[in-house]
Write a protein that holds these residues in place. Structure first.
Motif, PDB file in Angstrom:
ATOM      1  N   PRO A 208       0.812  -1.232   0.000  1.00 17.18           N
ATOM      2  CA  PRO A 208       0.000   0.000   0.000  1.00 17.18           C
ATOM      3  C   PRO A 208       0.835   1.265   0.000  1.00 17.18           C
ATOM      4  CG  PRO A 208      -0.826  -1.560   1.611  1.00 17.18           C
ATOM      5  CD  PRO A 208       0.490  -2.096   1.147  1.00 17.18           C
ATOM      6  N   VAL A 209       1.940   1.229   0.729  1.00 13.86           N
ATOM      7  CA  VAL A 209       2.810   2.416   0.802  1.00 13.86           C
ATOM      8  C   VAL A 209       3.452   2.679  -0.550  1.00 13.86           C
ATOM      9  CG1 VAL A 209       4.782   3.457   1.967  1.00 13.86           C
ATOM     10  CG2 VAL A 209       3.243   1.914   3.231  1.00 13.86           C
ATOM     11  N   LEU A 210       3.990   1.634  -1.169  1.00 12.35           N
ATOM     12  CA  LEU A 210       4.613   1.791  -2.489  1.00 12.35           C
ATOM     13  C   LEU A 210       3.588   2.242  -3.523  1.00 12.35           C
ATOM     14  CD1 LEU A 210       6.860  -1.424  -2.532  1.00 12.35           C
ATOM     15  CD2 LEU A 210       7.551   0.940  -2.024  1.00 12.35           C
ATOM     16  N   PHE A 211       2.399   1.675  -3.483  1.00  9.52           N
ATOM     17  CA  PHE A 211       1.332   2.026  -4.420  1.00  9.52           C
ATOM     18  C   PHE A 211       0.967   3.498  -4.285  1.00  9.52           C
ATOM     19  CE2 PHE A 211      -3.051   2.494  -5.795  1.00  9.52           C
ATOM     20  CZ  PHE A 211      -3.091   1.737  -6.964  1.00  9.52           C
ATOM     21  N   MET A 212       0.831   3.981  -3.051  1.00  3.37           N
ATOM     22  CA  MET A 212       0.449   5.377  -2.825  1.00  3.37           C
ATOM     23  C   MET A 212       1.552   6.339  -3.225  1.00  3.37           C
ATOM     24  SD  MET A 212      -1.686   4.978   0.763  1.00  3.37           S
ATOM     25  CE  MET A 212      -2.175   6.712   0.847  1.00  3.37           C
ATOM     26  N   LEU A 213       2.801   5.901  -3.102  1.00  2.00           N
ATOM     27  CA  LEU A 213       3.920   6.750  -3.524  1.00  2.00           C
ATOM     28  C   LEU A 213       4.001   6.870  -5.043  1.00  2.00           C
ATOM     29  CD1 LEU A 213       6.755   5.643  -1.063  1.00  2.00           C
ATOM     30  CD2 LEU A 213       5.625   7.868  -1.139  1.00  2.00           C
ATOM     31  N   PHE A 214       3.823   5.740  -5.741  1.00  2.00           N
ATOM     32  CA  PHE A 214       3.933   5.743  -7.204  1.00  2.00           C
ATOM     33  C   PHE A 214       2.731   6.378  -7.892  1.00  2.00           C
ATOM     34  CE2 PHE A 214       7.205   2.452  -6.510  1.00  2.00           C
ATOM     35  CZ  PHE A 214       8.178   2.927  -7.382  1.00  2.00           C
ATOM     36  N   PHE A 215       1.563   6.316  -7.262  1.00  2.00           N
ATOM     37  CA  PHE A 215       0.339   6.842  -7.884  1.00  2.00           C
ATOM     38  C   PHE A 215      -0.258   7.990  -7.065  1.00  2.00           C
ATOM     39  CE2 PHE A 215       0.748   2.399  -9.181  1.00  2.00           C
ATOM     40  CZ  PHE A 215       0.639   2.500 -10.567  1.00  2.00           C
ATOM     41  N   SER A 216       0.633   8.801  -6.505  1.00  2.00           N
ATOM     42  CA  SER A 216       0.198   9.884  -5.616  1.00  2.00           C
ATOM     43  C   SER A 216      -0.647  10.946  -6.312  1.00  2.00           C
ATOM     44  CB  SER A 216       1.419  10.537  -4.972  1.00  2.00           C
ATOM     45  OG  SER A 216       2.295  11.046  -5.982  1.00  2.00           O
ATOM     46  N   ASP A 217      -0.521  11.082  -7.625  1.00  2.00           N
ATOM     47  CA  ASP A 217      -1.260  12.115  -8.351  1.00  2.00           C
ATOM     48  C   ASP A 217      -2.642  11.659  -8.823  1.00  2.00           C
ATOM     49  OD1 ASP A 217       0.864  13.866  -8.054  1.00  2.00           O
ATOM     50  OD2 ASP A 217       1.819  13.236  -9.930  1.00  2.00           O
ATOM     51  N   THR A 218      -3.004  10.424  -8.581  1.00  2.00           N
ATOM     52  CA  THR A 218      -4.292   9.919  -9.059  1.00  2.00           C
ATOM     53  C   THR A 218      -5.420  10.306  -8.105  1.00  2.00           C
ATOM     54  OG1 THR A 218      -4.017   7.814  -7.898  1.00  2.00           O
ATOM     55  CG2 THR A 218      -3.147   7.954 -10.142  1.00  2.00           C
ATOM     56  N   GLN A 219      -6.651  10.227  -8.617  1.00  2.00           N
ATOM     57  CA  GLN A 219      -7.832  10.525  -7.805  1.00  2.00           C
ATOM     58  C   GLN A 219      -7.958   9.547  -6.649  1.00  2.00           C
ATOM     59  OE1 GLN A 219      -9.201  13.634  -8.158  1.00  2.00           O
ATOM     60  NE2 GLN A 219     -11.244  12.857  -8.646  1.00  2.00           N
ATOM     61  N   LEU A 220      -7.595   8.292  -6.896  1.00  2.00           N
ATOM     62  CA  LEU A 220      -7.700   7.274  -5.860  1.00  2.00           C
ATOM     63  C   LEU A 220      -6.875   7.653  -4.633  1.00  2.00           C
ATOM     64  CD1 LEU A 220      -8.456   4.464  -4.736  1.00  2.00           C
ATOM     65  CD2 LEU A 220      -6.532   3.534  -6.034  1.00  2.00           C
ATOM     66  N   ILE A 221      -5.656   8.159  -4.879  1.00  5.10           N
ATOM     67  CA  ILE A 221      -4.778   8.500  -3.766  1.00  5.10           C
ATOM     68  C   ILE A 221      -5.118   9.856  -3.182  1.00  5.10           C
ATOM     69  CG2 ILE A 221      -2.395   8.754  -2.995  1.00  5.10           C
ATOM     70  CD1 ILE A 221      -3.244   5.919  -3.928  1.00  5.10           C
ATOM     71  N   SER A 222      -5.135  10.877  -4.031  1.00  2.00           N
ATOM     72  CA  SER A 222      -5.333  12.247  -3.540  1.00  2.00           C
ATOM     73  C   SER A 222      -6.721  12.463  -2.942  1.00  2.00           C
ATOM     74  CB  SER A 222      -5.089  13.253  -4.675  1.00  2.00           C
ATOM     75  OG  SER A 222      -5.994  13.025  -5.737  1.00  2.00           O
ATOM     76  N   LYS A 223      -7.745  11.853  -3.544  1.00  2.85           N
ATOM     77  CA  LYS A 223      -9.115  12.077  -3.070  1.00  2.85           C
ATOM     78  C   LYS A 223      -9.554  10.997  -2.072  1.00  2.85           C
ATOM     79  CE  LYS A 223     -13.862  12.885  -4.758  1.00  2.85           C
ATOM     80  NZ  LYS A 223     -14.525  11.842  -3.967  1.00  2.85           N
TER      81      LYS A 223
ATOM     82  N   ILE B 161       1.700   1.235   9.391  1.00  7.02           N
ATOM     83  CA  ILE B 161       1.349   2.546   9.944  1.00  7.02           C
ATOM     84  C   ILE B 161       2.561   3.474   9.930  1.00  7.02           C
ATOM     85  CG2 ILE B 161       0.646   3.781  12.033  1.00  7.02           C
ATOM     86  CD1 ILE B 161      -1.080   1.375  12.762  1.00  7.02           C
ATOM     87  N   TRP B 162       3.698   2.947  10.368  1.00  5.87           N
ATOM     88  CA  TRP B 162       4.915   3.767  10.415  1.00  5.87           C
ATOM     89  C   TRP B 162       5.309   4.228   9.019  1.00  5.87           C
ATOM     90  CZ3 TRP B 162       9.962   3.080   8.521  1.00  5.87           C
ATOM     91  CH2 TRP B 162      10.904   3.990   9.007  1.00  5.87           C
ATOM     92  N   LEU B 163       5.263   3.326   8.046  1.00  9.32           N
ATOM     93  CA  LEU B 163       5.633   3.682   6.670  1.00  9.32           C
ATOM     94  C   LEU B 163       4.663   4.695   6.069  1.00  9.32           C
ATOM     95  CD1 LEU B 163       6.630   0.165   5.270  1.00  9.32           C
ATOM     96  CD2 LEU B 163       8.178   2.082   5.802  1.00  9.32           C
ATOM     97  N   LEU B 164       3.367   4.517   6.322  1.00 13.02           N
ATOM     98  CA  LEU B 164       2.366   5.457   5.800  1.00 13.02           C
ATOM     99  C   LEU B 164       2.590   6.853   6.367  1.00 13.02           C
ATOM    100  CD1 LEU B 164      -0.878   3.265   5.948  1.00 13.02           C
ATOM    101  CD2 LEU B 164       0.162   4.234   3.881  1.00 13.02           C
ATOM    102  N   LYS B 165       2.801   6.933   7.664  1.00  6.83           N
ATOM    103  CA  LYS B 165       2.989   8.244   8.294  1.00  6.83           C
ATOM    104  C   LYS B 165       4.332   8.870   7.932  1.00  6.83           C
ATOM    105  CE  LYS B 165      -0.165   7.606  12.191  1.00  6.83           C
ATOM    106  NZ  LYS B 165      -0.325   7.598  13.669  1.00  6.83           N
ATOM    107  N   MET B 166       5.302   8.036   7.660  1.00  2.62           N
ATOM    108  CA  MET B 166       6.636   8.532   7.327  1.00  2.62           C
ATOM    109  C   MET B 166       6.715   9.045   5.890  1.00  2.62           C
ATOM    110  SD  MET B 166       9.781   9.051   8.305  1.00  2.62           S
ATOM    111  CE  MET B 166       9.897   8.098   9.834  1.00  2.62           C
ATOM    112  N   PHE B 167       6.063   8.355   4.948  1.00  2.00           N
ATOM    113  CA  PHE B 167       6.279   8.672   3.539  1.00  2.00           C
ATOM    114  C   PHE B 167       5.038   9.155   2.770  1.00  2.00           C
ATOM    115  CE2 PHE B 167       9.494   5.392   4.597  1.00  2.00           C
ATOM    116  CZ  PHE B 167      10.645   6.119   4.290  1.00  2.00           C
ATOM    117  N   VAL B 168       3.847   8.950   3.329  1.00  2.00           N
ATOM    118  CA  VAL B 168       2.647   9.235   2.516  1.00  2.00           C
ATOM    119  C   VAL B 168       1.781  10.330   3.100  1.00  2.00           C
ATOM    120  CG1 VAL B 168       0.560   8.223   1.524  1.00  2.00           C
ATOM    121  CG2 VAL B 168       2.645   6.842   1.690  1.00  2.00           C
ATOM    122  N   VAL B 169       1.384  10.252   4.341  1.00  2.00           N
ATOM    123  CA  VAL B 169       0.434  11.219   4.901  1.00  2.00           C
ATOM    124  C   VAL B 169       1.066  12.074   5.996  1.00  2.00           C
ATOM    125  CG1 VAL B 169      -1.549   9.791   4.359  1.00  2.00           C
ATOM    126  CG2 VAL B 169      -0.411   9.478   6.528  1.00  2.00           C
TER     127      VAL B 169
END
Length: 375
Positions: free
Chosen positions: A106-121, A367-375
């Motif tokens: 999930p972390v890698l997916f959100m990083l690579f597709f951060s500009d998509t509606q799925l991630i941003s919205k 959780i740690w990876l999401l908070k560290m790199f995504v949100v």
């Protein structure tokens, strides 16, 4: 209202005797729908036909307190310590990569597709990312890990409920697919040119008279009842009963291995019939893009394990077994395994216990990876 106990008993009896009916038409049905899978589907069909939700029925607590522990100690008591060595390191590595993928993807997916509606919205703006750690916990560790991680990430109730529905639908479908997939393991071994297709050794036959079935049953049931009153933690109970099963099989010279395996096999059908009572067609609306993400996530988990199995030259049957040990848990992992080879069930339980023991920690990593790199 039809009693859930009556549905369960009728299902188990019907499946048990149909599976042993030497009729070519009936046998052709079981070639496509294994007995254990049929035990899962029949109660779901009945409950949906009656329009009754048995998800909160008392039989589920009884199954968790007695049927599942009894199935575990019975199956594990059919296993010798020598057989545990036969699992080997390679299948465990396949399993571990499956867990790692679930936690990290999930972390890698959100990083690579951060500009998509799925991630941003959906993920960020609507806070659906908070539903990811509970899914990691659900898939790897089970309900306990799921609830712990829900609290750790402070997932809102509305998101948790929506995610829970999507997760339930997906895992039910995945279980059915794994029942079918494991039956095609031999073909996959040929396709991937896997040469390591040997199975763990057969159950020890031993010599001399065996303990009577009645005495064996009393011993097994006695340990389960004792554990119910002395141990509150389900995970701890599963681990200790697994150890007890191994002690029975390895330190009682006259232990009845054949009886233990037969009882375990029947109890797995009982557990699946009880689980089938929870299988309801969801009426709650859910987020389609997020469901698509979950599907990609789960399929990717399977594909990465297939690749690792190919690299390590591991029998492809370990892939659906490892997947169900990760995603399905202590009940469904041995059930799916039995559709391939009944003597592999103890090994599936070992992997499922490993999954239960590590699920919360994998979720904490997510959780740690999401908070560290995504949100």
């Amino acid at each position: 209202m039809t009693d859930p106990w009556l549905i369960t008993v009728c299902t188990v009896l019907a499946v048990y005797y149909l599976d042993r009916w030497e009729n070519k038409h009936v046998k052709s049905i079981f070639d496509w729908v294994p007995a254990i899978l049929l035990a899962y589907i029949i109660p779901a069909i009945i409950s949906n036909f009656l329009k009754v939700d048995y998800a909160q029925a008392a039989i589920h607590s009884f199954s968790k307190d007695y049927f599942i522990p009894l199935a575990i100690v019975a199956v594990m008591s059919s296993l010798s310590l020598g057989q545990l060595k036969n699992i080997g390191l390679k299948p465990v590595v396949v399993f571990a990569f499956g867990s790692l993928f679930i936690a990290v993807f999930p972390v890698l997916f959100m990083l690579f597709f951060s500009d998509t509606q799925l991630i941003s919205k959906t993920m960020v703006a609507e806070n659906y990312w908070m539903g990811i750690p509970p899914i990691v916990g659900s898939w790897i560790g089970g309900s306990t890990s799921q609830l712990v991680l829900k609290e750790l990430v402070e997932c809102p109730e509305n998101i948790f409920l929506a995610v829970l529905v999507m997760d339930t639908i997906l895992v039910n479908v995945w279980t059915i697919l794994m029942f079918q997939g494991i039956k095609r393991s031999d073909k996959l071994n040929l396709w991937f040119t896997i040469t390591d297709v040997a199975i763990p050794e057969d159950i020890r036959v031993g010599t001399g008279a065996k303990l009577s079935p009645w005495l064996s049953a009393i011993i097994l049931l006695g340990f389960v009842v004792l554990s119910h009153f002395l141990i509150s933690s389900f995970v701890l109970k599963v681990v200790l009963l697994s150890v007890v099963g191994l002690l029975l099989s390895n330190f009682i010279p006259r232990w009845n291995f054949t009886f233990a395996l037969k009882v375990g096999s029947i109890l797995i059908i009982v557990v699946m019939a009880v689980l089938g009572l929870k299988l309801q067609i969801a009426t709650l609306g859910f987020n389609m893009p997020f469901l698509g993400f979950l599907t990609v996530w789960l399929v990717g988990h399977f594909v990465i394990m297939m690749l690792i199995a190919k690299v390590l030259n591991v029998n492809m049957a370990w892939v659906p077994i490892a997947s169900m040990a990760n995603v399905g848990g202590i009940a469904t992992a041995p059930a799916v395994t039995a559709a391939y080879n009944i003597k592999w069930m103890p090994h599936a339980i070992v992997l499922a216990i490993l999954s239960m023991a590590t699920g919360t920690f994998w979720g904490m990593l997510t959780i740690w990876l999401l908070k560290m790199f995504v949100v």
